[in-house]
Each structure stands twice: as C-alpha cells, then as structure tokens.
Design an enzyme around this catalytic site. Sequence first.
Site, short mmCIF file in Angstrom:
data_model
loop_
_atom_site.label_atom_id
_atom_site.label_comp_id
_atom_site.label_asym_id
_atom_site.label_seq_id
_atom_site.Cartn_x
_atom_site.Cartn_y
_atom_site.Cartn_z
N GLU A 92 0.83 -1.19 0.00
CA GLU A 92 0.00 0.00 0.00
C GLU A 92 0.87 1.25 0.00
O GLU A 92 1.94 1.28 0.60
CB GLU A 92 -0.92 -0.02 1.22
CG GLU A 92 -1.94 -1.13 1.11
CD GLU A 92 -2.86 -1.25 2.30
OE1 GLU A 92 -4.07 -1.39 2.08
OE2 GLU A 92 -2.38 -1.20 3.44
N CYS A 332 -1.26 6.25 9.33
CA CYS A 332 -0.09 5.59 9.91
C CYS A 332 -0.51 4.34 10.65
O CYS A 332 -1.44 4.36 11.45
CB CYS A 332 0.57 6.47 10.96
SG CYS A 332 1.35 7.91 10.31
N1 SAH Z 1 8.84 1.17 10.27
C1 SAH Z 1 9.14 2.53 10.27
C2 SAH Z 1 8.34 3.34 9.29
C3 SAH Z 1 6.90 2.97 9.11
S1 SAH Z 1 5.82 3.21 10.49
C4 SAH Z 1 8.98 3.12 11.65
O1 SAH Z 1 8.44 2.45 12.52
O2 SAH Z 1 9.46 4.22 11.86
C5 SAH Z 1 5.50 4.94 10.40
C6 SAH Z 1 5.03 5.57 11.71
O3 SAH Z 1 3.68 5.17 12.02
C7 SAH Z 1 5.88 5.20 12.91
O4 SAH Z 1 6.28 6.37 13.57
C8 SAH Z 1 4.92 4.41 13.80
O5 SAH Z 1 5.25 4.58 15.15
C9 SAH Z 1 3.57 5.01 13.41
N2 SAH Z 1 2.43 4.16 13.68
C10 SAH Z 1 2.38 2.80 13.62
N3 SAH Z 1 1.13 2.39 13.94
C11 SAH Z 1 0.39 3.49 14.20
C12 SAH Z 1 -0.97 3.72 14.56
N4 SAH Z 1 -1.81 2.71 14.68
N5 SAH Z 1 -1.38 4.99 14.73
C13 SAH Z 1 -0.53 6.04 14.55
N6 SAH Z 1 0.75 5.88 14.20
C14 SAH Z 1 1.20 4.63 14.03
#
Ligand code: SAH
Length: 342
Positions: A92, A332
């Site tokens: 995605e 996110c």
């Molecule tokens: N794997 C990398 C990049 C992808 S995740 C990382 O973790 O940095 C991108 C962002 O989304 C990260 O900062 C993560 O903490 C956040 N994230 C993951 N699940 C989420 C959710 N359910 N709600 C809001 N942010 C979330």
Amino acid sequence: MINTIKNLDFEEIQEWAVAKSLKPFVGRQIFEWIFQKGVHSTAEMHNVPKSVKEIIDAEGPLLLLDLETHEISDDDSSEKFLFKCKDAYAIETVLLRSGNHYTLCVSSEIGCAMGCTFCKTGEMGLKRKLQAGEIVEQVLLARRISDKKINNIVFMGMGEPFNNYDEVVKAATIMNHAKGLNIGARHITISTSGVVPYIREFAHLPFQFKLAISLNSANDTKRSELMPINRRYPLEDLLSAAKYYTIVTNKLIFFEYVLLKGVNDTAKDAHELIEKLSSIPSKLNIIPYNEIDDRFKRPGEKDIQRFLSHLENVSFAVTLRYSGGRGIRAACGQLYHEVMDS
Ligand code: SAH
Ligand code: SF4
C-alpha cells in the site's frame, strides 16, 4: 528477486550498458526513460533503436506493480493505492495532501519484522523486502494515476526501511537524481524504529535525506513493551546514535511519538521525554494513535492537549500531526494486506 534493470541506479545502468556492448550514454538515456519519463515499456522509448529495446526486454519487465485499487477519501485529503507485486503480494502507498503540497508515503517491505505491538503492519510479520525498483515505482505510478505533482516522500508505509537499507537508500537516490525523479533530498524522509547501526551509517551518506526515529516512549521498560527492537537497541544506544547523526550531519532529527491513551501520555512520560531529548537537536512529532483494534485507545482531545501542555517551553520543537486517511484506512499504522490471489 525479480530480474529487471529497474533496480539499477544511474551508475549501475551505465555499467550495464557497457557490459552489453552499448555506450554509457545509452544507459543514461534508458535511465531517463524509466525514471524521469516513467515509461512502462520499451515501446514508449522513441529514440532507442529496436536492437537496444530487444536487449532491454530480455532483462525482464519494466513495470513491476499492478494497480489493484485506488481509493480517495471523502475530503479529498488522501488517496490510497493498493499495488500487486509480481509474486502476488500486495503493498500500500498513500498520497497525502496538505494545501498544494503532496506527500507520498511509500512502503519499503511487504509486512514488517519488527513486531511493534500497536502497529497493524507489524502483525503481518515480514513477507519479503522490496527491491529498489518496486519502491521507486510506487512514486511513478502514484504520480501518473493521481496526476498530482508529488513534492515530498516519506518512507513511512509498510516495513522497516533500515531492515532493507541498501534497496531503500538506492531507491531514495534514484528519486533524488536529477535525471531520475528529481525530488529534492531534503524532501525525502526515512523513518526507522531504531536500527542503530544503520542510523550511524546513514549519517555518512553524501545526501541531505531527512531522518525520523519512531520513539514512542522515552522509558526503556515501556518502549521495550511497545517496540521489541528496544531490547536489542535500548534508548541509551538509540539516542547516542541519534545525537551522533545530528553532529555528523549538522541536521535536526525528527522523533515520532504515537500517543496512546493511558500508556505513554502521562506527565511522567512527558518529563522523561524532556530529560532524554533536551540535548539532541530535534523536533518531536506527536501522532495521536489511530485505532486498529481494542488493544490501544486513541487519546481524546483533552488528553492530547494536557500532554502537550507538559511540553511547553522545551528546547526542541513539538508538533502535533493528525495523520490523514483514517476514513480509508490509510493512516499511519493501518497499512495491512494479506497475500493476494494471483
Ligand atoms: N517502520 C518505520 C516506518 C513505518 S511506520 C517506523 O516504525 O518508523 C511509520 C510511523 O507510524 C511510525 O512512527 C509508527 O510509530 C507510526 N504508527 C504505527 N502504527 C500506528 C498507529 N496505529 N497509529 C498512529 N501511528 C502509528
Ligand atoms: Fe514495523 Fe514501523 Fe510498524 Fe514497528 S511501527 S511494526 S517498525 S512498520
């Protein structure tokens, strides 16, 4: 590994051309066709002789992803693309609009091995890493399908970019290249959950890419519960690598903090953040959690403001980001897809 010259960067494609007894400039021309003009096949390469097209075609496909679905949110602020890879896995990609600016959130892997407990992608486990061509193609296709000028890229889709370091850096380099997608390096942000050795390596890249670290807690016990990677690289190691990065590059680092109701939103959490971040030139980005199941709750507006009030007058900038695309499950941490039938 899919065989394709779409995984080659500007230098490599010239070497490839020479290895095929072609002139290096032919390699440069092909690079422009693929990445600047975004062609899907050799048929579109008008100034390339038929004999060269045959050599290119023998190397494998130039189109690595097929659009499966394209959803646009009601308020038009986000678009989600579901792309099918050649091996029938799906990824995605999300386009987010802010005024006249468009940011594309790209995936770096199919699933993710890091297993963060609050993240939907983490539930999938890692299926496989994406190749550079598959990462760059997300931008080319999103641009073509949406007809929007994409000025910012964030590696915040599915996957841990630093678990696929070489392909991710190569993809970012192709996006940035003047003969490629020509997106400014300062407009390309890579986000990591904290793979320390690569944070240090990233600091020495001769590019101005930005770095974000998903922090989510400044307390080791708590962070280890939320993000298993913290057991391998605890806060002391992570923050010393972050500081190292700011010293070597003379740039700020971006910390992401997903705010989880009753988990990391107390005054104590804020004070631990202040204590740990004050000596690091940084920006803190607070992202209210997007609920995926009932394990964690999104804090209410009052909780969010209360948490922010503890972070007034600190030495680092604090911003609040509501990630767009909730209506179409494009926000996110909501990116998730099972294996698709081929
Ligand atoms: N794997 C990398 C990049 C992808 S995740 C990382 O973790 O940095 C991108 C962002 O989304 C990260 O900062 C993560 O903490 C956040 N994230 C993951 N699940 C989420 C959710 N359910 N709600 C809001 N942010 C979330
Ligand atoms: Fe992977 Fe990032 Fe999700 Fe953690 S937050 S599971 S590192 S995608």
